[in-house]
Design a protein around this motif. Structure first.
Motif, PDB file in Angstrom:
ATOM      1  N   LEU A 108      11.817 -52.877  11.478  1.00 41.08           N
ATOM      2  CA  LEU A 108      11.922 -54.306  11.180  1.00 41.08           C
ATOM      3  C   LEU A 108      11.786 -55.169  12.435  1.00 41.08           C
ATOM      4  CD1 LEU A 108      14.937 -54.273   8.681  1.00 41.08           C
ATOM      5  CD2 LEU A 108      12.533 -54.705   8.106  1.00 41.08           C
ATOM      6  N   HIS A 109      12.407 -54.721  13.510  1.00 37.83           N
ATOM      7  CA  HIS A 109      12.440 -55.534  14.730  1.00 37.83           C
ATOM      8  C   HIS A 109      11.173 -55.435  15.575  1.00 37.83           C
ATOM      9  CE1 HIS A 109      17.171 -55.342  14.824  1.00 37.83           C
ATOM     10  NE2 HIS A 109      16.694 -55.981  13.771  1.00 37.83           N
ATOM     11  N   CYS A 110      10.526 -54.275  15.552  1.00 39.34           N
ATOM     12  CA  CYS A 110       9.496 -54.010  16.567  1.00 39.34           C
ATOM     13  C   CYS A 110       8.112 -53.649  16.043  1.00 39.34           C
ATOM     14  CB  CYS A 110       9.960 -52.867  17.485  1.00 39.34           C
ATOM     15  SG  CYS A 110      11.576 -53.117  18.224  1.00 39.34           S
ATOM     16  N   HIS A 111       7.957 -53.337  14.769  1.00 39.97           N
ATOM     17  CA  HIS A 111       6.691 -52.755  14.334  1.00 39.97           C
ATOM     18  C   HIS A 111       5.999 -53.503  13.198  1.00 39.97           C
ATOM     19  CE1 HIS A 111       7.377 -49.358  16.986  1.00 39.97           C
ATOM     20  NE2 HIS A 111       8.612 -49.276  16.511  1.00 39.97           N
ATOM     21  N   GLY A 112       6.379 -54.728  12.971  1.00 33.61           N
ATOM     22  CA  GLY A 112       5.690 -55.536  11.969  1.00 33.61           C
ATOM     23  C   GLY A 112       4.863 -56.623  12.645  1.00 33.61           C
ATOM     24  N   HIS A 113       4.290 -57.517  11.842  1.00 34.83           N
ATOM     25  CA  HIS A 113       3.515 -58.627  12.412  1.00 34.83           C
ATOM     26  C   HIS A 113       4.426 -59.591  13.163  1.00 34.83           C
ATOM     27  CE1 HIS A 113      -0.193 -57.425  10.540  1.00 34.83           C
ATOM     28  NE2 HIS A 113       0.392 -57.342   9.349  1.00 34.83           N
ATOM     29  N   ALA A 114       5.672 -59.682  12.740  1.00 32.69           N
ATOM     30  CA  ALA A 114       6.676 -60.510  13.411  1.00 32.69           C
ATOM     31  C   ALA A 114       8.030 -59.844  13.200  1.00 32.69           C
ATOM     32  CB  ALA A 114       6.680 -61.927  12.823  1.00 32.69           C
ATOM     33  N   PRO A 115       8.962 -60.031  14.139  1.00 33.99           N
ATOM     34  CA  PRO A 115      10.286 -59.414  13.982  1.00 33.99           C
ATOM     35  C   PRO A 115      11.003 -59.914  12.722  1.00 33.99           C
ATOM     36  CG  PRO A 115       9.983 -60.234  16.220  1.00 33.99           C
ATOM     37  CD  PRO A 115       8.854 -60.783  15.408  1.00 33.99           C
ATOM     38  N   ILE A 116      11.639 -59.000  12.016  1.00 35.81           N
ATOM     39  CA  ILE A 116      12.433 -59.352  10.837  1.00 35.81           C
ATOM     40  C   ILE A 116      13.889 -59.031  11.142  1.00 35.81           C
ATOM     41  CG2 ILE A 116      12.892 -58.838   8.409  1.00 35.81           C
ATOM     42  CD1 ILE A 116       9.947 -58.106   8.106  1.00 35.81           C
ATOM     43  N   VAL A 117      14.760 -60.016  10.931  1.00 35.34           N
ATOM     44  CA  VAL A 117      16.197 -59.830  11.105  1.00 35.34           C
ATOM     45  C   VAL A 117      16.808 -59.615   9.722  1.00 35.34           C
ATOM     46  CG1 VAL A 117      18.339 -60.870  11.927  1.00 35.34           C
ATOM     47  CG2 VAL A 117      16.196 -61.310  13.150  1.00 35.34           C
ATOM     48  N   HIS A 118      17.474 -58.492   9.526  1.00 28.14           N
ATOM     49  CA  HIS A 118      18.074 -58.199   8.217  1.00 28.14           C
ATOM     50  C   HIS A 118      19.205 -59.172   7.915  1.00 28.14           C
ATOM     51  CE1 HIS A 118      20.598 -56.218   5.198  1.00 28.14           C
ATOM     52  NE2 HIS A 118      19.494 -55.602   4.799  1.00 28.14           N
ATOM     53  N   TYR A 119      20.056 -59.410   8.906  1.00 33.62           N
ATOM     54  CA  TYR A 119      21.101 -60.437   8.838  1.00 33.62           C
ATOM     55  C   TYR A 119      22.339 -60.024   8.058  1.00 33.62           C
ATOM     56  CZ  TYR A 119      22.040 -65.479   9.682  1.00 33.62           C
ATOM     57  OH  TYR A 119      22.515 -66.687  10.142  1.00 33.62           O
ATOM     58  N   ASP A 120      22.382 -58.798   7.502  1.00 38.81           N
ATOM     59  CA  ASP A 120      23.575 -58.372   6.765  1.00 38.81           C
ATOM     60  C   ASP A 120      23.673 -56.850   6.730  1.00 38.81           C
ATOM     61  OD1 ASP A 120      25.944 -58.809   5.406  1.00 38.81           O
ATOM     62  OD2 ASP A 120      24.990 -58.995   3.444  1.00 38.81           O
ATOM     63  N   VAL A 121      23.625 -56.237   7.908  1.00 41.14           N
ATOM     64  CA  VAL A 121      23.720 -54.778   8.003  1.00 41.14           C
ATOM     65  C   VAL A 121      25.183 -54.366   7.819  1.00 41.14           C
ATOM     66  CG1 VAL A 121      23.382 -52.764   9.486  1.00 41.14           C
ATOM     67  CG2 VAL A 121      21.752 -54.665   9.572  1.00 41.14           C
ATOM     68  N   LYS A 122      25.437 -53.535   6.809  1.00 40.77           N
ATOM     69  CA  LYS A 122      26.785 -53.044   6.515  1.00 40.77           C
ATOM     70  C   LYS A 122      26.664 -51.835   5.593  1.00 40.77           C
ATOM     71  CE  LYS A 122      27.300 -56.425   2.737  1.00 40.77           C
ATOM     72  NZ  LYS A 122      28.112 -57.546   2.227  1.00 40.77           N
ATOM     73  N   PRO A 123      27.715 -51.022   5.451  1.00 41.31           N
ATOM     74  CA  PRO A 123      27.627 -49.784   4.671  1.00 41.31           C
ATOM     75  C   PRO A 123      27.177 -49.968   3.228  1.00 41.31           C
ATOM     76  CG  PRO A 123      29.568 -49.727   6.050  1.00 41.31           C
ATOM     77  CD  PRO A 123      29.007 -51.113   6.177  1.00 41.31           C
ATOM     78  N   SER A 124      27.565 -51.060   2.570  1.00 40.47           N
ATOM     79  CA  SER A 124      27.176 -51.239   1.167  1.00 40.47           C
ATOM     80  C   SER A 124      25.690 -51.523   1.018  1.00 40.47           C
ATOM     81  CB  SER A 124      27.989 -52.370   0.520  1.00 40.47           C
ATOM     82  OG  SER A 124      27.759 -53.596   1.189  1.00 40.47           O
ATOM     83  N   ASN A 125      25.011 -51.885   2.125  1.00 37.28           N
ATOM     84  CA  ASN A 125      23.568 -52.110   2.090  1.00 37.28           C
ATOM     85  C   ASN A 125      22.782 -50.918   2.621  1.00 37.28           C
ATOM     86  OD1 ASN A 125      23.759 -54.638   0.940  1.00 37.28           O
ATOM     87  ND2 ASN A 125      23.802 -55.722   2.895  1.00 37.28           N
ATOM     88  N   VAL A 126      23.472 -49.814   2.865  1.00 40.73           N
ATOM     89  CA  VAL A 126      22.811 -48.555   3.253  1.00 40.73           C
ATOM     90  C   VAL A 126      22.850 -47.646   2.029  1.00 40.73           C
ATOM     91  CG1 VAL A 126      22.885 -46.538   4.756  1.00 40.73           C
ATOM     92  CG2 VAL A 126      23.441 -48.802   5.675  1.00 40.73           C
ATOM     93  N   LEU A 127      21.692 -47.441   1.397  1.00 34.70           N
ATOM     94  CA  LEU A 127      21.608 -46.702   0.142  1.00 34.70           C
ATOM     95  C   LEU A 127      21.103 -45.281   0.382  1.00 34.70           C
ATOM     96  CD1 LEU A 127      20.003 -49.579  -1.954  1.00 34.70           C
ATOM     97  CD2 LEU A 127      22.432 -49.112  -1.543  1.00 34.70           C
ATOM     98  N   LEU A 128      21.656 -44.333  -0.367  1.00 36.85           N
ATOM     99  CA  LEU A 128      21.349 -42.916  -0.161  1.00 36.85           C
ATOM    100  C   LEU A 128      20.604 -42.334  -1.360  1.00 36.85           C
ATOM    101  CD1 LEU A 128      24.867 -41.976   1.232  1.00 36.85           C
ATOM    102  CD2 LEU A 128      22.798 -42.447   2.554  1.00 36.85           C
ATOM    103  N   ASP A 129      19.437 -41.748  -1.083  1.00 36.28           N
ATOM    104  CA  ASP A 129      18.636 -41.196  -2.176  1.00 36.28           C
ATOM    105  C   ASP A 129      19.108 -39.787  -2.537  1.00 36.28           C
ATOM    106  OD1 ASP A 129      17.507 -39.373  -0.368  1.00 36.28           O
ATOM    107  OD2 ASP A 129      15.640 -40.505  -0.142  1.00 36.28           O
ATOM    108  N   ALA A 130      18.360 -39.108  -3.382  1.00 34.39           N
ATOM    109  CA  ALA A 130      18.766 -37.792  -3.881  1.00 34.39           C
ATOM    110  C   ALA A 130      18.898 -36.756  -2.766  1.00 34.39           C
ATOM    111  CB  ALA A 130      17.770 -37.313  -4.931  1.00 34.39           C
ATOM    112  N   ASP A 131      18.154 -36.950  -1.677  1.00 35.27           N
ATOM    113  CA  ASP A 131      18.204 -36.028  -0.538  1.00 35.27           C
ATOM    114  C   ASP A 131      19.121 -36.525   0.562  1.00 35.27           C
ATOM    115  OD1 ASP A 131      16.307 -34.209  -1.677  1.00 35.27           O
ATOM    116  OD2 ASP A 131      14.728 -35.645  -1.171  1.00 35.27           O
TER     117      ASP A 131
END
Length: 235
Positions: A42-65
């Protein structure tokens, strides 16, 4: 996501029938590495930096693996292309993010930057290792999660670590003392990484590529001990 959020795994409801399930140290390091890669993209590899602005455990989702994915971009900001890393927001939304995870500079001028995400990530690292939310009854008397960890690193490191990780270490001490030392060293490195990411001065915080490098080293150390254990068992 099939496995819910990191929040759900770190703070399981005691009435949950699957309450005995928990994240081991290797899984926690891997999840933190997944999130670091997401922020680096998000910060370094897009056309422009993207700030998530709300990084926290409830926004970290876990898939089947159990691969971690960063979700909920409702507050995200795209910084002006070719701008400096620090960019003043024109938003009138007030304090961004969630109390306990929001960078301190967001409370003084609502300055949006990738540094703010790194601060939130640092708090997420500390929460993942200690099992304690930044808003915790222990911290009501002016003590923050950062200060709680700093005191622990000076005097009683293992006392600030999640009790489930402590129990795992206690069960291993007599059978595999060398492996325990590696795990304790890894926990200390993780706590220090969390503190480095959540420093008061934004420009002093650890950049994503350094975070990724350090987490890779920690994970490889843990995997090296596991591989050695398997080799010894085969011999």
């Amino acid at each position: 996501m099939p496995n819910g959020s990191l929040e759900g795994w770190l703070h399981r409801d005691t009435t949950d029938e699957a309450e005995q399930k928990h994240l081991n140290l290797h899984q926690r390091v891997t999840i933190l590495l997944d999130v670091a890669y997401a922020l680096d993209y998000l910060h370094c590899h897009g056309h422009a930096p993207i700030v998530h602005y709300d990084v926290k455990p409830s926004n970290v989702l876990l898939d089947a693996d159990m691969v971690a994915h960063v979700g909920d971009f409702g507050l995200a900001r795209i910084l002006a292309e070719e701008s400096s890393v620090l960019q003043q927001s024109t938003s009138s939304m007030g304090l961004g993010g969630t109390i306990g995870y929001a960078a301190p500079e967001y409370g003084a001028g609502n300055t949006v930057s990738t540094y703010g995400d790194i601060y939130s990530y640092g708090i997420l690292v500390l929460e993942t290792v200690t099992g304690k939310r930044p808003i915790n009854s222990k911290f009501r008397e002016g003590l923050s999660l950062r200060e709680y960890v700093e005191l622990g690193l000076c005097e009683r490191t293992m006392e600030v670590v999640d009790s489930r990780l402590q129990l795992n270490l206690e069960n291993r001490i007599s059978a595999d003392p060398r492996s325990c030392k590696t795990r304790i060293d890894s926990l200390v490195l993780l706590l220090r990484l969390g503190l480095s990411c959540s420093l008061e001065v934004p420009s002093s915080r650890m950049p994503t590529h350094v975070i990724i490098k350090e987490l890779h080293a920690i994970r490889e150390s843990l995997e090296g001990m596991q591989n050695m254990k398997l080799e010894n068992a085969v011999m």
